[in-house]
Design an enzyme around this catalytic site. Sequence first.
Site, PDB file in Angstrom:
ATOM      1  N   GLY A   1      33.117  68.846   4.409  1.00  0.00           N
ATOM      2  CA  GLY A   1      31.679  69.105   4.448  1.00  0.00           C
ATOM      3  C   GLY A   1      31.238  70.045   3.336  1.00  0.00           C
TER       4      GLY A   1
ATOM      5  N   ARG B   1      30.082  62.443  -0.149  1.00  0.00           N
ATOM      6  CA  ARG B   1      29.472  62.018  -1.421  1.00  0.00           C
ATOM      7  C   ARG B   1      29.826  63.012  -2.504  1.00  0.00           C
ATOM      8  NH1 ARG B   1      25.641  60.506   2.229  1.00  0.00           N
ATOM      9  NH2 ARG B   1      24.935  62.654   2.434  1.00  0.00           N
TER      10      ARG B   1
ATOM     11  N   GLY C   1      27.506  70.883   2.238  1.00  0.00           N
ATOM     12  CA  GLY C   1      26.553  71.447   3.198  1.00  0.00           C
ATOM     13  C   GLY C   1      26.150  72.868   2.826  1.00  0.00           C
ATOM     14  N   GLN C   2      25.272  73.433   3.657  1.00  0.00           N
ATOM     15  CA  GLN C   2      24.723  74.772   3.360  1.00  0.00           C
ATOM     16  C   GLN C   2      25.833  75.818   3.213  1.00  0.00           C
ATOM     17  OE1 GLN C   2      22.674  76.718   6.563  1.00  0.00           O
ATOM     18  NE2 GLN C   2      21.647  78.178   5.229  1.00  0.00           N
TER      19      GLN C   2
ATOM     20  N   TYR D   1      24.787  68.841  20.002  1.00  0.00           N
ATOM     21  CA  TYR D   1      25.435  69.705  19.014  1.00  0.00           C
ATOM     22  C   TYR D   1      26.218  70.821  19.716  1.00  0.00           C
ATOM     23  CZ  TYR D   1      25.454  73.119  15.081  1.00  0.00           C
ATOM     24  OH  TYR D   1      25.795  74.029  14.113  1.00  0.00           O
TER      25      TYR D   1
ATOM     26  N   LYS E   1      30.172  71.651  20.014  1.00  0.00           N
ATOM     27  CA  LYS E   1      30.706  72.952  19.577  1.00  0.00           C
ATOM     28  C   LYS E   1      31.613  73.552  20.655  1.00  0.00           C
ATOM     29  CE  LYS E   1      29.001  73.499  15.414  1.00  0.00           C
ATOM     30  NZ  LYS E   1      29.901  73.258  14.268  1.00  0.00           N
TER      31      LYS E   1
HETATM   32  N1  SER Z   1      21.917  76.862  12.401  1.00  0.00           N
HETATM   33  C1  SER Z   1      22.344  75.880  13.362  1.00  0.00           C
HETATM   34  C2  SER Z   1      21.228  75.023  13.785  1.00  0.00           C
HETATM   35  O1  SER Z   1      20.117  75.509  13.793  1.00  0.00           O
HETATM   36  C3  SER Z   1      22.953  76.534  14.556  1.00  0.00           C
HETATM   37  O2  SER Z   1      24.313  76.598  14.422  1.00  0.00           O
HETATM   38  O3  SER Z   1      21.437  73.915  14.147  1.00  0.00           O
END
Ligand code: SER
Length: 317
Positions: free
Chosen positions: A8, A36, A11-12, A141, A145
């Site tokens: 990943g 990518r 990503g940020q 999500y 987790k």
């Molecule tokens: N920053 C994430 C979100 O807002 C939380 O882990 O989905």
Amino acid sequence: MKRIIVTGSNGQIGVELVPYLREIYGAENVLATARRKVPGTVSEGGPFELLEVRDGKTFSELIGNFKADAVVHLAGILSARGEACPQESWDINAGGCFTALECAREHGTAFFFPSSIAAFGPSTPADNTPQDTIQRPTTIYGVAKVTGELLCDYYHLKFGLDTRGLRFPGLISYEAMPGGGTTDYAVHIYYEAASKGKYTSYIAPGTQMDMMYMPDALESVVQLMEADPSRLVHRNAYNISAMSFDPDQIAASIKKVIPSFEISYDVDPVRQGIAESWPNSLDCSAAKAEWGFAPKYDLDVMTVDMLERVKGKNRNS
Ligand code: SER
């Protein structure tokens, strides 16, 4: 950690963690992977390979060929986007984590997993949320987790894998935009403050969430991964946070630098609902006691730095 494979990487977190790790461990010792190839430091500043995290065969081959001794598994879909595609979110977040752990087990590598404040839910104590407490999240999500946290515990207990993890709060950064998260407003607000002098928040005033500036998050990953294992009682999914604020408080901090800044509200019920299900503020004492967690940035220090950086980006773009 000596030779690290990161998933990943676009990503940020990845776009900053990859160069940070390359600085510490040597560019040739950090293999960035992503679905990518995007031009820039991640793919050009050191080894890079394409990887879809559910492809265990390729994943395992990459670990073996690179002789990695640590997997930093960042790939995932954030909270709000996950609610629009729960099946895919589960598949990538939980399925990807399981695949990554299996690959780490095959090669006996250390393993880092980024959990989140999303691993908590409405029945969790919201203030000073303990390290060990009720975890009944209401987003897919968050469900993934918690699953990841439990899988990491299991792989440690069952197979002796050196799994370690952090519960990240909302992360604020300027290199790459977060995509599809609930805490993203706290990044967008700086961009719009710098470019337009005003911001319309999709999160309602009074909604407290834990946050942290990216430099503290990067340092925490390395600190935890390099910590003496005999001190790690919890190991997986330490609460960490550097600050807790609501939209009015971040707006007040911005006003100290841009007095004319104005915030208004157009609340998005989906993201507002998610935010309300998460803690107001975490108790980080286990991270402090077990591996010396000590964030440097508070809200006002971060605001000054973020606005400077974002203005610089606006000028250069
Ligand atoms: N920053 C994430 C979100 O807002 C939380 O882990 O989905």
